[in-house]
Motif scaffolding. Structure first.
Motif, PDB file in Angstrom:
ATOM      1  N   SER A  57       5.458  11.352   2.980  1.00  0.00           N
ATOM      2  CA  SER A  57       5.512  10.650   2.584  1.00  0.00           C
ATOM      3  C   SER A  57       4.749  11.162   1.248  1.00  0.00           C
ATOM      4  O   SER A  57       4.965  11.018  -0.027  1.00  0.00           O
ATOM      5  CB  SER A  57       5.276   9.001   2.486  1.00  0.00           C
ATOM      6  N   GLU A  58       3.910  11.640   1.555  1.00  0.00           N
ATOM      7  CA  GLU A  58       2.844  11.471   0.223  1.00  0.00           C
ATOM      8  C   GLU A  58       2.918  12.986  -0.325  1.00  0.00           C
ATOM      9  O   GLU A  58       3.072  13.066  -1.711  1.00  0.00           O
ATOM     10  CB  GLU A  58       1.074  12.344   1.311  1.00  0.00           C
ATOM     11  N   ILE A  59       3.323  14.167   0.057  1.00  0.00           N
ATOM     12  CA  ILE A  59       4.550  14.867   0.159  1.00  0.00           C
ATOM     13  C   ILE A  59       5.421  14.802  -1.576  1.00  0.00           C
ATOM     14  O   ILE A  59       5.785  15.753  -2.252  1.00  0.00           O
ATOM     15  CB  ILE A  59       4.927  16.556   1.125  1.00  0.00           C
ATOM     16  N   MET A  60       5.845  13.785  -0.655  1.00  0.00           N
ATOM     17  CA  MET A  60       7.652  13.196  -1.670  1.00  0.00           C
ATOM     18  C   MET A  60       6.844  12.645  -2.777  1.00  0.00           C
ATOM     19  O   MET A  60       7.543  12.721  -4.376  1.00  0.00           O
ATOM     20  CB  MET A  60       8.307  12.687  -1.049  1.00  0.00           C
ATOM     21  N   TYR A  61       6.225  11.597  -2.468  1.00  0.00           N
ATOM     22  CA  TYR A  61       5.648  10.605  -3.374  1.00  0.00           C
ATOM     23  C   TYR A  61       4.548  10.331  -4.487  1.00  0.00           C
ATOM     24  O   TYR A  61       3.990   9.985  -5.117  1.00  0.00           O
ATOM     25  CB  TYR A  61       5.850   9.112  -2.655  1.00  0.00           C
ATOM     26  N   GLY A  62       3.515  11.281  -3.474  1.00  0.00           N
ATOM     27  CA  GLY A  62       2.384  11.694  -3.858  1.00  0.00           C
ATOM     28  C   GLY A  62       1.436  10.203  -2.920  1.00  0.00           C
ATOM     29  O   GLY A  62       1.708  10.167  -2.361  1.00  0.00           O
ATOM     30  N   SER A  63      -0.042   9.825  -3.175  1.00  0.00           N
ATOM     31  CA  SER A  63      -0.787   9.622  -2.314  1.00  0.00           C
ATOM     32  C   SER A  63      -1.207   8.369  -2.964  1.00  0.00           C
ATOM     33  O   SER A  63      -1.344   7.464  -1.657  1.00  0.00           O
ATOM     34  CB  SER A  63      -2.407  10.313  -3.090  1.00  0.00           C
TER      35      SER A  63
END
Length: 251
Positions: free
Chosen positions: A243-249
């Motif tokens: 999710s972080e890779i896809m959308y950011g932290s």
């Protein structure tokens, strides 16, 4: 936004990079593979490098890479329709000064880009070898993107090696079942494998995505295998790291 679109196209959001991308369900849409490749690649942040994305498709990897560097990014894509989609996405995001697309066969890359001049090459190549008897996608756009019809693994590695400076870095996303072929093709073309990561759809399942880094004329020692990435929970939602890779932290 409609002025940017042709028949059977839509605009999707590359949330991580805060950019828009033109897609088509019947021509080409980027997948998780492209996002993972862009995330896996290490780039010079400055504006003095040169980055080339082979098999650029509709430009997703190049657009995502623009978040990580100020250096120029050149995509090379064989299919005229996909190169056109990529070009319009570049214009849509006002990235013409950094990102460009060349519609050409990758085997002709050095006609456009000088040999031994590139710092980083990325590539999301066709995954499936194409013997005469293999079953290909009836959609010609998707067949070319997924099957080795116009190129093959060794040619991808050879062109990558030709483009890269000594100690330049290459990043590929591929299928784990072709790992041995990939390693052999890299070695044949002066690309020393340096780092690898396997991606698993769920815990307890076999890996279905391979990310690998090579260095041109690098030492054969020091190969690293990174911790695995698992994409989905048992509830079919992205796990936190994906999710972080896809959308950011912030999400």
């Amino acid at each position: 936004m409609e002025k940017w679109l042709k028949e059977d196209e839509r605009i999707d959001r590359l949330v991580r990079a805060n950019l828009d991308i033109i897609q088509s369900p019947t021509v080409f849409s980027y997948s998780l593979d492209a996002v993972l490749l862009a995330h896996f690649a290490n780039l010079p942040y400055n504006n003095r490098g040169k980055i080339v994305d082979l098999c650029a498709g509709n430009g997703a990897v190049g657009l995502l890479l623009s978040e990580k560097t100020q250096s120029p990014i050149i995509g090379i894509e064989l299919q005229e329709r996909l190169a056109d989609m990529a070009q319009r996405s570049i214009q849509l995001n006002q990235l013409e000064e950094q990102v460009s697309i060349i519609q050409a066969d990758l085997k002709d890359a050095t006609k456009w880009i000088a040999k031994d001049s590139v710092d980083v090459v990325t590539c999301n190549p066709p995954y499936f070898s194409s013997p005469v008897t293999s079953k290909k996608n009836p959609n010609p756009h998707l067949a070319i993107a997924r099957h080795e019809i116009h190129t093959n693994l060794n040619e991808v590695m050879a062109v990558t090696s030709d483009l890269l400076k000594m100690n330049g870095k290459a990043y590929f996303v591929h299928r784990p079942d072709r790992l041995i072929e990939i390693l052999e093709a890299m070695k044949r073309n002066r690309l020393a494998p340096k780092r690898m990561q396997l991606v698993y759809p769920k815990v307890g399942r076999e890996a279905n995505i391979l990310l690998i880094e090579g260095i041109k004329d690098g030492k054969e020692t020091g190969f690293r295998v990174m911790p695995p990435l698992v994409v989905y929970s048992e509830e079919n939602t992205y796990l936190p790291e994906i999710s972080e890779i896809m959308y950011g932290s912030e999400n």
